[in-house]
Motif scaffolding. Sequence first.
Motif, mmCIF file in Angstrom:
data_model
loop_
_atom_site.group_PDB
_atom_site.id
_atom_site.type_symbol
_atom_site.label_atom_id
_atom_site.label_comp_id
_atom_site.label_asym_id
_atom_site.label_seq_id
_atom_site.Cartn_x
_atom_site.Cartn_y
_atom_site.Cartn_z
ATOM 1 N N ALA A 1 14.317 -23.204 17.553
ATOM 2 C CA ALA A 1 14.250 -23.461 16.119
ATOM 3 C C ALA A 1 13.027 -24.317 15.802
ATOM 4 O O ALA A 1 12.664 -25.207 16.558
ATOM 5 C CB ALA A 1 15.520 -24.184 15.663
ATOM 6 N N GLU A 2 12.412 -23.998 14.699
ATOM 7 C CA GLU A 2 11.272 -24.795 14.282
ATOM 8 C C GLU A 2 11.774 -26.150 13.821
ATOM 9 O O GLU A 2 12.816 -26.261 13.194
ATOM 10 C CB GLU A 2 10.543 -24.102 13.136
ATOM 11 N N SER A 3 11.020 -27.173 14.127
ATOM 12 C CA SER A 3 11.439 -28.497 13.702
ATOM 13 C C SER A 3 11.203 -28.651 12.204
ATOM 14 O O SER A 3 10.300 -28.059 11.629
ATOM 15 C CB SER A 3 10.681 -29.569 14.481
ATOM 16 N N VAL A 4 12.057 -29.419 11.607
ATOM 17 C CA VAL A 4 12.001 -29.656 10.166
ATOM 18 C C VAL A 4 11.359 -31.011 9.930
ATOM 19 O O VAL A 4 11.692 -31.983 10.596
ATOM 20 C CB VAL A 4 13.423 -29.642 9.565
ATOM 21 N N THR A 5 10.450 -31.071 8.994
ATOM 22 C CA THR A 5 9.881 -32.340 8.587
ATOM 23 C C THR A 5 10.788 -32.918 7.513
ATOM 24 O O THR A 5 10.929 -32.323 6.446
ATOM 25 C CB THR A 5 8.450 -32.163 8.033
ATOM 26 N N CYS A 6 11.423 -34.027 7.820
ATOM 27 C CA CYS A 6 12.335 -34.649 6.863
ATOM 28 C C CYS A 6 11.531 -35.486 5.871
ATOM 29 O O CYS A 6 11.005 -36.536 6.214
ATOM 30 C CB CYS A 6 13.356 -35.519 7.587
ATOM 31 N N SER A 7 11.424 -34.976 4.672
ATOM 32 C CA SER A 7 10.732 -35.669 3.602
ATOM 33 C C SER A 7 11.528 -35.480 2.323
ATOM 34 O O SER A 7 11.715 -34.349 1.873
ATOM 35 C CB SER A 7 9.322 -35.113 3.428
ATOM 36 N N GLU B 1 16.399 -25.486 4.134
ATOM 37 C CA GLU B 1 15.411 -25.996 5.090
ATOM 38 C C GLU B 1 15.645 -27.461 5.417
ATOM 39 O O GLU B 1 15.454 -27.886 6.558
ATOM 40 C CB GLU B 1 14.003 -25.832 4.520
ATOM 41 N N GLN B 2 16.047 -28.237 4.436
ATOM 42 C CA GLN B 2 16.221 -29.678 4.616
ATOM 43 C C GLN B 2 17.623 -30.060 5.069
ATOM 44 O O GLN B 2 17.905 -31.237 5.269
ATOM 45 C CB GLN B 2 15.892 -30.400 3.302
ATOM 46 N N GLN B 3 18.496 -29.096 5.253
ATOM 47 C CA GLN B 3 19.882 -29.388 5.620
ATOM 48 C C GLN B 3 20.007 -30.289 6.851
ATOM 49 O O GLN B 3 20.828 -31.200 6.853
ATOM 50 C CB GLN B 3 20.655 -28.086 5.809
ATOM 51 N N PRO B 4 19.182 -30.104 7.896
ATOM 52 C CA PRO B 4 19.292 -31.013 9.046
ATOM 53 C C PRO B 4 18.937 -32.461 8.712
ATOM 54 O O PRO B 4 19.250 -33.365 9.475
ATOM 55 C CB PRO B 4 18.291 -30.448 10.063
ATOM 56 N N CYS B 5 18.305 -32.695 7.584
ATOM 57 C CA CYS B 5 17.847 -34.035 7.208
ATOM 58 C C CYS B 5 18.821 -34.753 6.276
ATOM 59 O O CYS B 5 18.645 -35.946 6.008
ATOM 60 C CB CYS B 5 16.496 -33.940 6.501
#
Length: 97
Positions: A27-33, A60-64
Motif C-alpha cells: 500500500a502506498e503510504s499516506v501523508t497525514c495532513s 485517502e486520509q482514513q488511516p490518519c
Amino acid sequence: MMKSCSHFPALLLLLLLVAACCRVPPAESVTCSPYELLPCVGAIMYSVLPSDQCCSTLREQQPCLCQYIRDPTLGSYVNSPNSHRVADACRLPFPRC
C-alpha cells in the motif's frame, strides 16, 4: 512402495513463481495532513452533503483520522457528530481509536 517425487522440485518452482507474480503490491503510504480534509469543511461545519471530492479525500486520509482525533486542536471537529454523518454519507466506517 512409495512413488517417486520427481515432479516435486518443478511443482515447488511453479508455486514460487505464481506467488511472486501474484503478490499484492504494498500500500502506498499516506501523508497525514489535516489540510487534505479541506474539501470536507463545508460538510463538517455546515451540515451540507459531502462532495465526491470530500469522500475521496476522506478515503485517502482514513488511516490518519485517529491521529487527527487525538490532536487537541482538531479532535473536536474530526470526532464531531457532523463528521460521523459525513463518514456515513461517504459510506466509510468511522475509526475506533
